[in-house]
Write a protein that holds these residues in place. Sequence first.
Motif, mmCIF file in Angstrom:
data_model
loop_
_atom_site.group_PDB
_atom_site.id
_atom_site.type_symbol
_atom_site.label_atom_id
_atom_site.label_comp_id
_atom_site.label_asym_id
_atom_site.label_seq_id
_atom_site.Cartn_x
_atom_site.Cartn_y
_atom_site.Cartn_z
ATOM 1 N N LEU A 1 -13.541 8.698 2.145
ATOM 2 C CA LEU A 1 -12.702 9.602 2.017
ATOM 3 C C LEU A 1 -11.962 10.009 3.290
ATOM 4 N N SER A 2 -12.615 10.083 4.355
ATOM 5 C CA SER A 2 -12.212 10.553 5.527
ATOM 6 C C SER A 2 -11.201 9.453 6.206
ATOM 7 N N PHE A 3 -11.884 8.200 6.063
ATOM 8 C CA PHE A 3 -10.935 7.104 6.467
ATOM 9 C C PHE A 3 -9.704 6.939 5.753
ATOM 10 N N SER A 4 -9.848 7.223 4.339
ATOM 11 C CA SER A 4 -8.561 6.932 3.537
ATOM 12 C C SER A 4 -7.560 8.032 3.860
ATOM 13 N N ILE A 5 -8.131 9.281 4.132
ATOM 14 C CA ILE A 5 -6.840 10.406 4.587
ATOM 15 C C ILE A 5 -6.416 10.250 5.858
ATOM 16 N N ILE A 6 -7.150 9.604 6.853
ATOM 17 C CA ILE A 6 -6.644 9.300 8.320
ATOM 18 C C ILE A 6 -5.745 8.285 8.237
ATOM 19 N N LEU B 1 -6.049 8.514 -6.981
ATOM 20 C CA LEU B 1 -6.831 8.972 -7.785
ATOM 21 C C LEU B 1 -8.386 8.848 -7.101
ATOM 22 N N SER B 2 -8.617 7.956 -6.315
ATOM 23 C CA SER B 2 -10.020 7.754 -5.420
ATOM 24 C C SER B 2 -10.256 8.979 -4.716
ATOM 25 N N LEU B 3 -9.499 9.360 -3.958
ATOM 26 C CA LEU B 3 -9.549 10.667 -3.082
ATOM 27 C C LEU B 3 -10.190 11.810 -3.605
ATOM 28 N N PRO B 4 -9.662 12.522 -4.801
ATOM 29 C CA PRO B 4 -10.341 13.541 -5.364
ATOM 30 C C PRO B 4 -11.686 13.177 -5.860
ATOM 31 N N LEU B 5 -11.756 11.792 -6.488
ATOM 32 C CA LEU B 5 -13.152 11.607 -7.076
ATOM 33 C C LEU B 5 -14.238 11.330 -6.110
ATOM 34 N N PHE B 6 -13.986 10.783 -4.607
ATOM 35 C CA PHE B 6 -14.795 10.748 -3.852
ATOM 36 C C PHE B 6 -15.280 12.124 -3.218
ATOM 37 N N SER B 7 -14.235 13.103 -3.407
ATOM 38 C CA SER B 7 -14.399 14.430 -2.748
ATOM 39 C C SER B 7 -15.367 15.256 -3.775
#
Length: 311
Positions: A38-43, A83-89
């Motif tokens: 999640l953090s890597f995807s956001i960065i 969609l993967s970001l909130p799911l992982f969160s």
Amino acid sequence: MAGATSLNLWGILSESKRIIDAHSRHFLALSVIFLLPLSFSIIVSPFLFPLLSPHQSQNTHLQLSSQTLTLTPFSLPLILFLLSLPLFSLCALASITHSVFHGFFGRPVKLPSALLSIPPSLPRLILTTFLSHFLLFSLSLPLPFLLLRLSLASPLILTASTLLLLALLLALLYLRVSWSLAPVIVVAESTWGLQPLRRSASLVSGMTPVAASSFLFFASLQALLLWTAFLLRSDGWAWKDWAFITQIVLTSTLLMILMLYRAAADTVLYMYCKAVHGELAVDIAQEFAWQYVCLPFDDGKVPHVVSVVHV
């Protein structure tokens, strides 16, 4: 569970650190499974969006052939990524909350148990999170109108719009802080919808300064880290720069740690709020009641309480 602890931000952070350190490998595993992607995807999202956007694929297609392109607002990879970001969160939130909740009472913290807690909690978290964000979004709709009114030259309208804008921002912040325990309540008490929002507001009512300081502390650090990371944005050739890759790895790791401690701190704050409202003593009595045996030697006398020690 630790002994006497200060009911402030430092006490929450200390208790969170104690629980995480006591089960360091467990929380490291959860962080690697959920928070690190999640953090890597956001960065790296500023670099991934151009690659996943339909415009990029259209340009590539133009270079390969001259056929007519079908314009689509979003590409499938971009939709899956978003969609993967909130799911992982939410998966991370469910598993970490479950683990911290059990670690607070000194229960065994196991990775399979934490992962198995995700399926029953995830639908409730999705519905409650959607509802809370929808309510906050609905209440924030007057913000563009008030910002537009600030551009008017009339001093009276300018003053009134400024006051209304500040009042609305404070109200939104108050609601956000009051609902900060809702995800924890969803996991710990198996509720969803408006009930965890009302329950969170009730628990936070006696601990609003502490809840606000915790929210602002983590929100400001995460915002500062994201702002610093987005300053690293450069052209595609930057991926060949080892210094750039090192910065991406460091910022992703720091963001992962902040997310972990924020989830743990919210769970600890939930326990502290229950203690302030007199609910934690009942939970502790129920938690450790099986370790005691009451022996009523004589009728009418206070029973002797004997602790059962398992060797």
